[in-house]
Design a protein around this motif. Structure first.
Motif, PDB file in Angstrom:
ATOM      1  N   TYR A   1       0.824  -1.215   0.000  1.00  0.00           N
ATOM      2  CA  TYR A   1       0.000   0.000   0.000  1.00  0.00           C
ATOM      3  C   TYR A   1       0.858   1.266   0.000  1.00  0.00           C
ATOM      4  N   ASN A   2       2.068   1.195   0.600  1.00  0.00           N
ATOM      5  CA  ASN A   2       2.931   2.379   0.664  1.00  0.00           C
ATOM      6  C   ASN A   2       3.902   2.467  -0.508  1.00  0.00           C
ATOM      7  N   GLY A   3       3.774   1.572  -1.480  1.00  0.00           N
ATOM      8  CA  GLY A   3       4.593   1.659  -2.678  1.00  0.00           C
ATOM      9  C   GLY A   3       5.920   0.933  -2.624  1.00  0.00           C
ATOM     10  N   THR A   4       6.133   0.079  -1.609  1.00  0.00           N
ATOM     11  CA  THR A   4       7.423  -0.605  -1.476  1.00  0.00           C
ATOM     12  C   THR A   4       7.369  -2.065  -1.923  1.00  0.00           C
ATOM     13  N   GLY A   5       6.243  -2.474  -2.528  1.00  0.00           N
ATOM     14  CA  GLY A   5       6.121  -3.862  -2.974  1.00  0.00           C
ATOM     15  C   GLY A   5       6.683  -4.065  -4.369  1.00  0.00           C
ATOM     16  N   TYR A   6       6.286  -5.169  -4.985  1.00  0.00           N
ATOM     17  CA  TYR A   6       6.773  -5.475  -6.333  1.00  0.00           C
ATOM     18  C   TYR A   6       5.627  -6.038  -7.173  1.00  0.00           C
ATOM     19  N   PRO A   7       5.727  -5.968  -8.531  1.00  0.00           N
ATOM     20  CA  PRO A   7       6.917  -5.558  -9.314  1.00  0.00           C
ATOM     21  C   PRO A   7       6.954  -4.075  -9.675  1.00  0.00           C
ATOM     22  N   GLY A   8       5.835  -3.344  -9.482  1.00  0.00           N
ATOM     23  CA  GLY A   8       5.755  -1.984 -10.004  1.00  0.00           C
ATOM     24  C   GLY A   8       5.864  -0.882  -8.983  1.00  0.00           C
ATOM     25  N   GLN A   9       6.068  -1.216  -7.695  1.00  0.00           N
ATOM     26  CA  GLN A   9       6.118  -0.218  -6.618  1.00  0.00           C
ATOM     27  C   GLN A   9       4.910   0.726  -6.667  1.00  0.00           C
ATOM     28  N   LEU A  10       3.737   0.127  -6.953  1.00  0.00           N
ATOM     29  CA  LEU A  10       2.505   0.910  -6.963  1.00  0.00           C
ATOM     30  C   LEU A  10       2.073   1.208  -5.534  1.00  0.00           C
ATOM     31  N   ALA A  11       1.304   2.284  -5.359  1.00  0.00           N
ATOM     32  CA  ALA A  11       0.862   2.661  -4.020  1.00  0.00           C
ATOM     33  C   ALA A  11      -0.611   3.032  -4.027  1.00  0.00           C
ATOM     34  N   GLY A  12      -1.252   2.868  -2.864  1.00  0.00           N
ATOM     35  CA  GLY A  12      -2.620   3.308  -2.662  1.00  0.00           C
ATOM     36  C   GLY A  12      -3.588   2.806  -3.702  1.00  0.00           C
ATOM     37  N   ASP A  13      -4.397   3.734  -4.232  1.00  0.00           N
ATOM     38  CA  ASP A  13      -5.427   3.376  -5.199  1.00  0.00           C
ATOM     39  C   ASP A  13      -4.869   3.000  -6.570  1.00  0.00           C
ATOM     40  N   LYS A  14      -3.566   3.162  -6.755  1.00  0.00           N
ATOM     41  CA  LYS A  14      -2.959   2.695  -7.997  1.00  0.00           C
ATOM     42  C   LYS A  14      -2.975   1.164  -8.070  1.00  0.00           C
ATOM     43  N   ILE A  15      -3.096   0.534  -6.916  1.00  0.00           N
ATOM     44  CA  ILE A  15      -3.240  -0.918  -6.835  1.00  0.00           C
ATOM     45  C   ILE A  15      -4.732  -1.213  -6.902  1.00  0.00           C
ATOM     46  N   HIS A  16      -5.152  -2.052  -7.820  1.00  0.00           N
ATOM     47  CA  HIS A  16      -6.578  -2.349  -7.952  1.00  0.00           C
ATOM     48  C   HIS A  16      -7.094  -2.946  -6.636  1.00  0.00           C
ATOM     49  N   ILE A  17      -8.318  -2.584  -6.270  1.00  0.00           N
ATOM     50  CA  ILE A  17      -8.869  -3.037  -4.997  1.00  0.00           C
ATOM     51  C   ILE A  17      -8.921  -4.559  -4.906  1.00  0.00           C
ATOM     52  N   PHE A  18      -9.105  -5.267  -6.019  1.00  0.00           N
ATOM     53  CA  PHE A  18      -9.111  -6.728  -5.984  1.00  0.00           C
ATOM     54  C   PHE A  18      -7.725  -7.263  -5.620  1.00  0.00           C
ATOM     55  N   SER A  19      -6.692  -6.576  -6.070  1.00  0.00           N
ATOM     56  CA  SER A  19      -5.328  -6.987  -5.720  1.00  0.00           C
ATOM     57  C   SER A  19      -5.043  -6.685  -4.251  1.00  0.00           C
ATOM     58  N   ARG A  20      -5.643  -5.614  -3.724  1.00  0.00           N
ATOM     59  CA  ARG A  20      -5.454  -5.289  -2.305  1.00  0.00           C
ATOM     60  C   ARG A  20      -6.113  -6.341  -1.413  1.00  0.00           C
ATOM     61  N   TYR A  21      -7.294  -6.801  -1.800  1.00  0.00           N
ATOM     62  CA  TYR A  21      -7.930  -7.887  -1.062  1.00  0.00           C
ATOM     63  C   TYR A  21      -7.098  -9.171  -1.157  1.00  0.00           C
TER      64      TYR A  21
END
Length: 359
Positions: free
Chosen positions: A227-247
């Motif tokens: 959620y804070n942009g430190t993941g992989y592969p794209g370092q996406l953060a917040g709502d840039k990550i689709h809600i289905f991927s967040r679940y």
């Protein structure tokens, strides 16, 4: 029914729930007596606990949120899908993936979860080392749809896409060297770097080589974003990550933590949930996390717990409105002696009692 560690299980006890292999085939049915040979084999396969029938526990029901038929069909389908994709040439423009079969299983998962009203995951799903990948994929799908379906803002078609995306979120591992995927121990930095590529590989397999919907493929790509942009592969953060991927990220992490692996014992659901909460706002979306936690029992039915008073009890039933305060049955006194007449307490109505630990 009682959940018991294989380390303390005495031969002769009858299974309370069936055990299946990685193909979804029945190994040991409900009611089968666990012989010394069965007990030894279950430990060799990587099981640490099983559900058994036990005096004093007869009326305690452990219900799955989907039917056994749906679960085993899903495990079998994912197993076949992984084998089929693994057999495909990674350099080919197409892979052999039966979309209709996966879609059918996804529909059944959604139907099971949406036809019974509000539910909670009140079951510890037991896995062996051999069937971990496939059981894990099914659990991740079930947990994500269970959470999302109770939010009330997604259509049945969207829930089906979510179920499919979660089921296939790890499909990229089919093109990661099998010795890395099945390594009995922690990965080296180089191995972990290769393992992390499974997200992009899975996206490519689903979107470009199987003609899956972009939404389904995006779950495979994004389920390790933080959620804070430190993941992989794209370092996406917040709502840039689709809600289905967040679940899916929540379900993936929780099921991994609460599963036995070759290098670690599973954590109790309570500890798994506490771990997720430590990552609220950093690794995980706080709103999605709250919704997820509202549908996972920290103390599943049939679990044995110790109270702050020193008494031992079994969880009889969970309270949907307060999952941390279930109904329990007192079985043993603080000095370990059996209570002459076991009695029940609804912890939501008795704040003077609290659970100290899960046994």
């Amino acid at each position: 029914m009682k959940l018991i560690s294989l380390d303390t299980l005495e031969p002769g006890k009858q299974l309370g729930r069936p055990i299946y292999n990685e193909k979804g085939t029945l190994l040991l049915g409900k009611g089968v007596a666990v012989t010394a040979r069965y007990l030894r084999r279950l430990k060799e396969m990587g099981y640490s606990s099983v559900y058994i029938e036990e005096k004093g526990y007869e009326d305690i029901e452990v219900k799955d949120v989907i039917s056994d038929r749906t679960r085993m069909e899903a495990v079998s389908t994912i197993s076949e899908t992984f084998e089929s994709v693994r057999a495909s040439d990674s350099r080919s423009d197409k892979v052999s993936l039966d979309r209709s079969k996966v879609t059918g299983v996804a529909d059944k998962i959604v139907d099971d979860l949406t036809s019974s009203g509000d539910q909670i995951m009140d079951l510890i799903d037991l896995k062996s080392f051999d069937n971990y990948t496939f059981m894990h994929s099914v659990n991740v799908s079930v947990l994500t749809v269970l959470t999302a379906s109770n939010v009330g803002k997604f259509t049945s078609m969207e829930l089906r896409d979510l179920a499919m995306g979660a089921l296939l979120s790890d499909i990229g591992k089919a093109h990661v060297p099998i010795e890395i995927v099945h390594k009995k121990g922690r990965l080296t930095p180089d191995e972990f770097a290769r393992m992390k590529k499974h997200t992009a590989i899975g996206y490519e397999i689903l979107l470009h080589k199987s003609n899956m919907k972009p939404l389904v493929a995006s779950v495979a790509l994004q389920h390790h974003e933080y959620y804070n942009g430190t993941g992989y592969p794209g370092q996406l953060a917040g709502d840039k990550i689709h809600i289905f991927s967040r679940y899916t990220a929540l379900a993936d992490c929780f099921d991994s933590l609460t599963s036995d692996r070759s290098y670690k014992r599973r954590l109790p659901p309570l500890v798994g949930l506490e771990y997720l909460k430590l990552g609220s706002g950093t690794h995980f979306d706080p709103v999605c996390l709250e919704q997820f936690a509202n549908h996972v029992a920290p103390y599943p039915a049939a679990s044995t717990v110790m109270l702050t008073t020193g008494e031992t009890a079994v969880v009889v039933q969970n309270n949907m409105k307060n999952l941390e305060r279930p109904k329990i049955r007192i079985l043993n006194t603080p000095d370990g002696k059996a209570v002459e007449k076991p009695y029940e307490l609804d912890l939501s109505a008795h704040p003077e009692f609290a659970i100290q630990s899960v046994q």
